[in-house]
Write a protein that holds these residues in place. Structure first.
Motif, PDB file in Angstrom:
ATOM      1  N   ILE A 206       0.892  -1.027  -0.041  1.00  0.00           N
ATOM      2  CA  ILE A 206      -0.005   0.039   0.035  1.00  0.00           C
ATOM      3  C   ILE A 206       0.715   1.156  -0.039  1.00  0.00           C
ATOM      4  O   ILE A 206       1.923   1.436   0.763  1.00  0.00           O
ATOM      5  N   THR A 207       0.549   2.283  -0.852  1.00  0.00           N
ATOM      6  CA  THR A 207       1.101   3.617  -0.617  1.00  0.00           C
ATOM      7  C   THR A 207      -0.031   4.675  -1.072  1.00  0.00           C
ATOM      8  O   THR A 207      -0.923   4.378  -1.960  1.00  0.00           O
ATOM      9  N   SER A 208       0.129   5.580  -0.421  1.00  0.00           N
ATOM     10  CA  SER A 208      -0.782   6.792  -0.499  1.00  0.00           C
ATOM     11  C   SER A 208      -0.284   8.062  -1.179  1.00  0.00           C
ATOM     12  O   SER A 208       0.991   8.285  -0.993  1.00  0.00           O
ATOM     13  N   PHE A 209      -0.965   8.982  -1.880  1.00  0.00           N
ATOM     14  CA  PHE A 209      -0.467   9.927  -2.612  1.00  0.00           C
ATOM     15  C   PHE A 209      -1.605  11.230  -2.310  1.00  0.00           C
ATOM     16  O   PHE A 209      -2.598  10.937  -2.158  1.00  0.00           O
ATOM     17  N   ARG A 210      -1.183  12.271  -2.547  1.00  0.00           N
ATOM     18  CA  ARG A 210      -1.944  13.411  -2.589  1.00  0.00           C
ATOM     19  C   ARG A 210      -1.570  14.479  -3.726  1.00  0.00           C
ATOM     20  O   ARG A 210      -0.431  14.363  -3.811  1.00  0.00           O
ATOM     21  N   LEU A 211      -2.491  15.418  -4.417  1.00  0.00           N
ATOM     22  CA  LEU A 211      -2.114  16.149  -5.099  1.00  0.00           C
ATOM     23  C   LEU A 211      -1.744  17.431  -4.304  1.00  0.00           C
ATOM     24  O   LEU A 211      -2.518  17.723  -3.388  1.00  0.00           O
ATOM     25  N   SER A 212      -0.745  18.094  -4.427  1.00  0.00           N
ATOM     26  CA  SER A 212      -0.242  19.449  -3.799  1.00  0.00           C
ATOM     27  C   SER A 212      -1.642  20.347  -3.593  1.00  0.00           C
ATOM     28  O   SER A 212      -2.083  20.828  -4.548  1.00  0.00           O
ATOM     29  N   GLY A 213      -1.895  20.659  -2.261  1.00  0.00           N
ATOM     30  CA  GLY A 213      -2.891  21.484  -1.986  1.00  0.00           C
ATOM     31  C   GLY A 213      -4.335  20.752  -1.782  1.00  0.00           C
ATOM     32  O   GLY A 213      -5.327  21.473  -1.511  1.00  0.00           O
ATOM     33  N   LYS A 214      -4.172  19.523  -2.276  1.00  0.00           N
ATOM     34  CA  LYS A 214      -5.871  18.847  -2.551  1.00  0.00           C
ATOM     35  C   LYS A 214      -5.644  18.095  -1.110  1.00  0.00           C
ATOM     36  O   LYS A 214      -5.431  16.998  -1.172  1.00  0.00           O
ATOM     37  N   THR A 215      -6.311  18.758  -0.114  1.00  0.00           N
ATOM     38  CA  THR A 215      -6.379  17.964   1.141  1.00  0.00           C
ATOM     39  C   THR A 215      -7.673  17.624   1.644  1.00  0.00           C
ATOM     40  O   THR A 215      -7.993  17.139   2.791  1.00  0.00           O
ATOM     41  N   SER A 216      -8.613  18.137   1.024  1.00  0.00           N
ATOM     42  CA  SER A 216     -10.178  17.989   1.456  1.00  0.00           C
ATOM     43  C   SER A 216     -10.628  16.822   0.939  1.00  0.00           C
ATOM     44  O   SER A 216     -10.347  16.145   0.096  1.00  0.00           O
ATOM     45  N   LYS A 217     -12.009  16.415   1.539  1.00  0.00           N
ATOM     46  CA  LYS A 217     -12.721  15.040   1.357  1.00  0.00           C
ATOM     47  C   LYS A 217     -13.133  15.502  -0.298  1.00  0.00           C
ATOM     48  O   LYS A 217     -12.756  14.445  -1.084  1.00  0.00           O
ATOM     49  N   ALA A 218     -13.776  16.454  -0.597  1.00  0.00           N
ATOM     50  CA  ALA A 218     -14.239  16.638  -1.859  1.00  0.00           C
ATOM     51  C   ALA A 218     -13.158  16.651  -3.066  1.00  0.00           C
ATOM     52  O   ALA A 218     -13.237  15.890  -4.187  1.00  0.00           O
ATOM     53  N   ASP A 219     -11.726  17.338  -2.620  1.00  0.00           N
ATOM     54  CA  ASP A 219     -10.595  17.218  -3.463  1.00  0.00           C
ATOM     55  C   ASP A 219     -10.610  15.816  -3.927  1.00  0.00           C
ATOM     56  O   ASP A 219     -10.225  15.444  -5.038  1.00  0.00           O
ATOM     57  N   ASN A 220     -10.122  14.921  -2.859  1.00  0.00           N
ATOM     58  CA  ASN A 220      -9.843  13.576  -3.190  1.00  0.00           C
ATOM     59  C   ASN A 220     -10.881  12.774  -3.739  1.00  0.00           C
ATOM     60  O   ASN A 220     -10.565  11.844  -4.352  1.00  0.00           O
ATOM     61  N   ASP A 221     -12.055  12.909  -3.528  1.00  0.00           N
ATOM     62  CA  ASP A 221     -13.049  12.287  -4.017  1.00  0.00           C
ATOM     63  C   ASP A 221     -13.110  12.447  -5.592  1.00  0.00           C
ATOM     64  O   ASP A 221     -13.403  11.536  -6.281  1.00  0.00           O
ATOM     65  N   ALA A 222     -12.812  13.602  -5.684  1.00  0.00           N
ATOM     66  CA  ALA A 222     -12.867  13.993  -7.267  1.00  0.00           C
ATOM     67  C   ALA A 222     -11.655  13.337  -8.034  1.00  0.00           C
ATOM     68  O   ALA A 222     -11.962  12.856  -9.164  1.00  0.00           O
ATOM     69  N   VAL A 223     -10.420  13.179  -7.394  1.00  0.00           N
ATOM     70  CA  VAL A 223      -9.459  12.460  -8.211  1.00  0.00           C
ATOM     71  C   VAL A 223      -9.831  11.014  -8.128  1.00  0.00           C
ATOM     72  O   VAL A 223      -9.621  10.366  -9.117  1.00  0.00           O
ATOM     73  N   VAL A 224     -10.327  10.454  -6.937  1.00  0.00           N
ATOM     74  CA  VAL A 224     -10.844   9.131  -7.264  1.00  0.00           C
ATOM     75  C   VAL A 224     -11.696   8.688  -8.323  1.00  0.00           C
ATOM     76  O   VAL A 224     -11.552   7.858  -9.161  1.00  0.00           O
ATOM     77  N   ALA A 225     -12.840   9.778  -8.337  1.00  0.00           N
ATOM     78  CA  ALA A 225     -13.688   9.399  -9.496  1.00  0.00           C
ATOM     79  C   ALA A 225     -13.206   9.654 -10.737  1.00  0.00           C
ATOM     80  O   ALA A 225     -13.524   8.779 -11.736  1.00  0.00           O
ATOM     81  N   LYS A 226     -12.194  10.570 -10.842  1.00  0.00           N
ATOM     82  CA  LYS A 226     -11.667  10.567 -12.189  1.00  0.00           C
ATOM     83  C   LYS A 226     -10.702   9.675 -12.690  1.00  0.00           C
ATOM     84  O   LYS A 226     -10.619   9.057 -13.736  1.00  0.00           O
ATOM     85  N   LEU A 227     -10.031   8.898 -11.664  1.00  0.00           N
ATOM     86  CA  LEU A 227      -9.120   7.753 -12.005  1.00  0.00           C
ATOM     87  C   LEU A 227     -10.014   6.724 -12.543  1.00  0.00           C
ATOM     88  O   LEU A 227      -9.788   5.992 -13.071  1.00  0.00           O
ATOM     89  N   ARG A 228     -11.033   6.366 -11.616  1.00  0.00           N
ATOM     90  CA  ARG A 228     -12.193   5.343 -12.011  1.00  0.00           C
ATOM     91  C   ARG A 228     -12.845   5.574 -13.299  1.00  0.00           C
ATOM     92  O   ARG A 228     -12.904   4.662 -14.019  1.00  0.00           O
ATOM     93  N   ASP A 229     -13.567   6.779 -13.515  1.00  0.00           N
ATOM     94  CA  ASP A 229     -14.479   7.014 -14.631  1.00  0.00           C
ATOM     95  C   ASP A 229     -13.757   7.262 -15.910  1.00  0.00           C
ATOM     96  O   ASP A 229     -14.075   6.871 -17.020  1.00  0.00           O
ATOM     97  N   GLY A 230     -12.313   7.967 -15.853  1.00  0.00           N
ATOM     98  CA  GLY A 230     -11.648   8.123 -16.817  1.00  0.00           C
ATOM     99  C   GLY A 230     -10.632   7.244 -17.283  1.00  0.00           C
ATOM    100  O   GLY A 230     -10.251   7.302 -18.402  1.00  0.00           O
ATOM    101  N   PHE A 231      -9.974   6.405 -16.257  1.00  0.00           N
ATOM    102  CA  PHE A 231      -9.100   5.618 -16.647  1.00  0.00           C
ATOM    103  C   PHE A 231      -9.078   4.107 -16.188  1.00  0.00           C
ATOM    104  O   PHE A 231      -8.147   3.408 -16.073  1.00  0.00           O
TER     105      PHE A 231
END
Length: 276
Positions: A206-231
């Motif tokens: 297991i390894t975790s990451f975040r995008l710089s400055g993206k620390t909120s629930k909404a920020d990270n939910d959006a990235v999870v959704a983009k990785l899932r739906d787009g890729f």
């Protein structure tokens, strides 16, 4: 710590929480626990996690346990994510109380696990709900299960047999290889913060990451959704990390390099970085 409020209400326990510093290293973690123990001299119990479900950080459990014992502090270790992911023996943790899970990395169905209590500490644990089905010296009297899901339990020997057939050293090596495969390629991407150290012994699959400055629930939910739906890449958001929420990547034994290539490509596009 889940359930800390009821624990305080029922037992009058003062629950103290602190964040594992970020970025984490083995020494940084040890220093944080030493400082916390020193700042709370009334501490009688530490709840430890062997492998963080948030970041995959492998905690230096044995060293922390020794530190605690020197102060007369007991430890309970959550080894749910380490059994089957890492190659180790229970005794190496040096803890008297350890909980294990069999559905995560051993491959049994949901709802099975086991509890380790060091034999000479059994008398210090009350029978669960006054259990009288088993003798007082039998550990089964400390975990009253009632009617069990026999179908689930009957799968355990097969799951454990497969675990042994593959071998813990081989599983650990494969999972670490997969983790290094993608992390080594994205660590230099702009605006990517890798939360799990490369330090030997401090990570598994297991390894975790975040995008710089993206620390909120909404920020990270959006990235999870983009990785899932787009890729078509499955990741999960995790909270409870010192500097904000993050995204967890968890390769499995059956994960292929091509799956991780897709993750790397996705992160390159999301961050605007040219993948090497």
């Amino acid at each position: 710590m889940r359930g800390s409020a009821p624990l305080k209400a029922r037992r009058g326990v003062d629950v103290v929480k602190f964040d594992v510093p970020e970025p984490a290293t083995r020494q940084v973690v040890l220093d944080a626990y030493a400082k916390a123990i020193e700042a709370n001299p009334k501490t009688r119990l530490l709840l430890l996690t062997h492998v963080s479900h948030r970041t995959g950080l492998v905690m230096p459990i044995a060293e922390i346990v020794r530190m605690a014992k020197a102060k007369g502090i007991d430890t309970i270790v959550d080894a749910a994510h380490s059994w089957g992911q890492l190659d180790f023996r229970v005794g190496e943790l040096e803890a008297d109380f350890v909980g294990f899970n069999l559905h995560k990395w051993v491959g049994a169905p949901l709802g099975v696990g086991f509890l380790y209590i060091k034999k000479d500490r059994l008398a210090d644990i009350d029978r669960d709900m006054g259990d009288e089905d088993f003798p007082e010296a039998d550990i089964r009297s400390r975990v009253h299960t009632g009617t069990v899901n026999f179908a689930t339990v009957l799968t355990v020997p097969t799951a454990v047999a497969l675990h042994h057939e593959i071998g813990a050293p081989a599983k650990q090596a494969r999972l670490r290889y997969l983790r290094d495969y993608w992390v080594s390629r994205v660590r230099a991407f702009r605006d990517i913060e890798i939360l799990t150290p490369d330090e030997a012994g401090s990570y598994g699959a297991i390894t975790s990451f975040r995008l710089s400055g993206k620390t909120s629930k909404a920020d990270n939910d959006a990235v999870v959704a983009k990785l899932r739906d787009g890729f078509k890449v499955h990741t999960v958001r995790r909270a409870g990390v010192a500097k904000g929420q993050c995204i967890r990547v968890t390769p499995a034994l059956y994960t292929a390099e091509t799956d991780l290539d897709r993750l790397v490509e996705a992160l390159a596009i999301i961050t605007g970085t040219k993948a090497g």
